[in-house]
Design a protein around this motif. Sequence first.
Motif, PDB file in Angstrom:
ATOM      1  N   PHE A 186       0.844  -1.202   0.000  1.00  0.00           N
ATOM      2  CA  PHE A 186       0.000   0.000   0.000  1.00  0.00           C
ATOM      3  C   PHE A 186       0.874   1.245   0.000  1.00  0.00           C
ATOM      4  CE2 PHE A 186      -2.025   3.343   2.562  1.00  0.00           C
ATOM      5  CZ  PHE A 186      -3.153   3.571   1.796  1.00  0.00           C
ATOM      6  N   THR A 187       0.498   2.196  -0.792  1.00  0.00           N
ATOM      7  CA  THR A 187       1.190   3.486  -0.824  1.00  0.00           C
ATOM      8  C   THR A 187       0.190   4.582  -0.487  1.00  0.00           C
ATOM      9  OG1 THR A 187       2.671   2.674  -2.548  1.00  0.00           O
ATOM     10  CG2 THR A 187       2.590   5.059  -2.209  1.00  0.00           C
ATOM     11  N   ILE A 188       0.591   5.464   0.404  1.00  0.00           N
ATOM     12  CA  ILE A 188      -0.313   6.554   0.812  1.00  0.00           C
ATOM     13  C   ILE A 188      -0.519   7.521  -0.347  1.00  0.00           C
ATOM     14  CG2 ILE A 188      -0.574   8.524   2.360  1.00  0.00           C
ATOM     15  CD1 ILE A 188       1.063   6.973   4.414  1.00  0.00           C
ATOM     16  N   THR A 189      -1.772   7.729  -0.691  1.00  0.00           N
ATOM     17  CA  THR A 189      -2.106   8.693  -1.741  1.00  0.00           C
ATOM     18  C   THR A 189      -2.876   9.886  -1.181  1.00  0.00           C
ATOM     19  OG1 THR A 189      -4.108   7.413  -2.229  1.00  0.00           O
ATOM     20  CG2 THR A 189      -2.159   6.943  -3.567  1.00  0.00           C
ATOM     21  N   ASP A 190      -3.588   9.656  -0.071  1.00  0.00           N
ATOM     22  CA  ASP A 190      -4.364  10.736   0.544  1.00  0.00           C
ATOM     23  C   ASP A 190      -3.551  11.355   1.678  1.00  0.00           C
ATOM     24  OD1 ASP A 190      -6.576  10.110  -1.090  1.00  0.00           O
ATOM     25  OD2 ASP A 190      -7.132   8.493   0.278  1.00  0.00           O
ATOM     26  N   LYS A 191      -3.145  12.578   1.491  1.00  0.00           N
ATOM     27  CA  LYS A 191      -2.322  13.262   2.496  1.00  0.00           C
ATOM     28  C   LYS A 191      -3.189  13.703   3.682  1.00  0.00           C
ATOM     29  CE  LYS A 191       1.096  13.100  -0.471  1.00  0.00           C
ATOM     30  NZ  LYS A 191       2.187  12.133  -0.330  1.00  0.00           N
ATOM     31  N   ASN A 222      -6.499   5.646   5.132  1.00  0.00           N
ATOM     32  CA  ASN A 222      -5.742   6.308   6.200  1.00  0.00           C
ATOM     33  C   ASN A 222      -6.313   5.984   7.573  1.00  0.00           C
ATOM     34  OD1 ASN A 222      -4.175   7.403   4.221  1.00  0.00           O
ATOM     35  ND2 ASN A 222      -4.789   9.526   4.551  1.00  0.00           N
ATOM     36  N   PHE A 223      -7.629   5.993   7.686  1.00  0.00           N
ATOM     37  CA  PHE A 223      -8.263   5.678   8.967  1.00  0.00           C
ATOM     38  C   PHE A 223      -8.031   4.207   9.345  1.00  0.00           C
ATOM     39  CE2 PHE A 223      -9.972   9.771   9.024  1.00  0.00           C
ATOM     40  CZ  PHE A 223     -10.680   9.987  10.195  1.00  0.00           C
ATOM     41  N   THR A 224      -7.961   3.343   8.333  1.00  0.00           N
ATOM     42  CA  THR A 224      -7.654   1.934   8.594  1.00  0.00           C
ATOM     43  C   THR A 224      -6.274   1.795   9.223  1.00  0.00           C
ATOM     44  OG1 THR A 224      -9.030   1.248   6.710  1.00  0.00           O
ATOM     45  CG2 THR A 224      -7.414  -0.347   7.527  1.00  0.00           C
ATOM     46  N   LEU A 225      -5.306   2.507   8.661  1.00  0.00           N
ATOM     47  CA  LEU A 225      -3.939   2.460   9.188  1.00  0.00           C
ATOM     48  C   LEU A 225      -3.853   3.060  10.589  1.00  0.00           C
ATOM     49  CD1 LEU A 225      -2.012   3.587   5.980  1.00  0.00           C
ATOM     50  CD2 LEU A 225      -1.758   1.376   7.112  1.00  0.00           C
ATOM     51  N   GLU A 260       4.013  10.676   5.935  1.00  0.00           N
ATOM     52  CA  GLU A 260       2.963  11.646   5.607  1.00  0.00           C
ATOM     53  C   GLU A 260       1.855  11.679   6.660  1.00  0.00           C
ATOM     54  OE1 GLU A 260       4.214   9.536   3.497  1.00  0.00           O
ATOM     55  OE2 GLU A 260       4.903  10.601   1.701  1.00  0.00           O
ATOM     56  N   LEU A 261       1.651  10.535   7.341  1.00  0.00           N
ATOM     57  CA  LEU A 261       0.570  10.448   8.337  1.00  0.00           C
ATOM     58  C   LEU A 261       1.084  10.599   9.758  1.00  0.00           C
ATOM     59  CD1 LEU A 261      -1.566   7.512   6.869  1.00  0.00           C
ATOM     60  CD2 LEU A 261      -1.927   9.961   6.610  1.00  0.00           C
ATOM     61  N   PHE A 262       2.282  11.159   9.916  1.00  0.00           N
ATOM     62  CA  PHE A 262       2.892  11.215  11.237  1.00  0.00           C
ATOM     63  C   PHE A 262       2.044  12.014  12.222  1.00  0.00           C
ATOM     64  CE2 PHE A 262       6.652  11.460  14.062  1.00  0.00           C
ATOM     65  CZ  PHE A 262       7.033  10.129  13.947  1.00  0.00           C
TER      66      PHE A 262
END
Length: 566
Positions: A195-200, A355-358, A387-389
């Motif tokens: 999986f690669t983060i696409t939604d910042k 993102n919420f799943t992660l 990015e999600l730090f």
Amino acid sequence: MSVLVGFLAGLGAVFLKNLTYFIEALLEQGIIFSNNQLYFILPIIGLFLVFLYVKFILKKPLEHAISSILFSLSKKKGLIRPIQIYTPLITAPLTVGFGGSVGLLGPAVASGAAISSNLGRLLHINAKTRSLLIACASAGAIASIFQSPIAAIIFAVEVFSLDLTMLSLLPLLLASISGVLTSYFFLGNEVLFNFTITDKFEIKDTLFYILLGVGTAFASIYFTKMYFWILSLFKPFKSPKYKLLVGGMAIGVMLYFIPPLYGEGFGFINSLLEGNHIKALGKTPFDEFTYNIWVVIALLFGITIFKAVAMTTTFAAGGSGGIFIPTMVMGSALGNVVAKVINNLGLGFNVSESNFTLIGMAGLIAGVLHAPLTAIFLIAELTGGYELFVPLMITSAISFLITKNAIDYSIYTRELAQAGALLTHNKDQTVLTLMQLDDVVEQNFKSVHPEMTLGEMLHQSVSKSTRNIFPVVDENNILKGIVLLDDIREFMFDTSLYTTSTVETYMHSAPEHIFYETDTMQKVMQKFQDSGAWNLPVIKKGKYYGFVSKSKLLTAYRRKLINFTP
């Protein structure tokens, strides 16, 4: 040695993963999984195979992986039996491969810890270095499974209460790198989450991440309480066979209605990250209703509720595994549920479900394991970026703070804390935990009997003793009181009292008693502090055993502190 330990722990983790996946693949090829009735029987078969191994080879109950390591560090000087090297490598694949709803991380760490402990024993290294090598082994195993070297180091520091100094940091780094390289060598660039983060991260979503932090905190509290409650339900079953049968059938029923509870659950997480919730849910009796998003939400919430139940039932039935990965599965389901609810309320909000799943995973790890830094860095490393730090920090911090306020200890540490065998970052408490009562008990005291005359006491005990305190015991060695030299000093030279007065005249109760079986070293130190005494008697199995002196206690404390501190 840290490089070698990291390599061996990583090798054990690779073997554990491959054997488990081999069993799963074998079952998938030999059994048509579309027929959900087969889920019912598989966990019982796996648990039965584990039962046979435990009964005829191990010959003692299975221990919780991380808790047993923590106990060996605090009370056994880091010594772990050699059989624990391969026991997790056999029992965990049988449990997970046949559908037990537990993880492989705990067994991988347990096997690596046993390897490092026995390597240390072979090379005659001291207890302090052996403990550091056990932490290195855990870092190597975690780095190998998740390919996340930084999170592996932080896990060792947070969970094993290791002091992060240059003395410990370098071996941890080397072991972690060694574990990662071992994983790359045998498994290539295979990753757990493709999986690669696409939604910042967007500032407008901050409130929702706070809400997720609160939600994961309550889920963590539920997870922990459910764990201990289900274990208590199985305690009345005296025979492991009954536990196996009841637990296996319960797991089978849950798998029939909720197939994603089968095994570890990484496939479930990956499907959620891909946005394919139908694939994540698998074939269920409710398939004809999954066109309705609220039915999907209810099913995903069911996974959130029942993952803790299925995991604990697997343990209670005699299975082997870890709680780390089930925590991630439960968190991913909860995070996805929260995102879906926000997006489908019709209020115009739209958040990233992936993102919420992660971040839901991070929230559960922070709350259940009381390891917020591990949660933050693990998810950041697994996703290949930071990015999600910020949302990771928000959710993990809130989840940890609320959970820690409600539950003092994690699943790993509660029973150890109750037994006074838990190492923490509090140096005073840790040093006392590492001390053993036997190391400070003195037995060179001359005992006397209540009916002895003063003359008999002086000639038989006082004149032959180098101590100024005398325990008074009866014929069954039960302590009746104590006599201090100060109590008889003014009467010692009055010969007229030698035959007319007895010990009972001069004895009095001790200011406090130390109970060998139940008192921790923290309790012993507290009793000295509260009583102001210099010597306190020790009672073992109801009988007099010896004395602990404050001077010897403080000397032993100082020695242990010097040895413990880098």
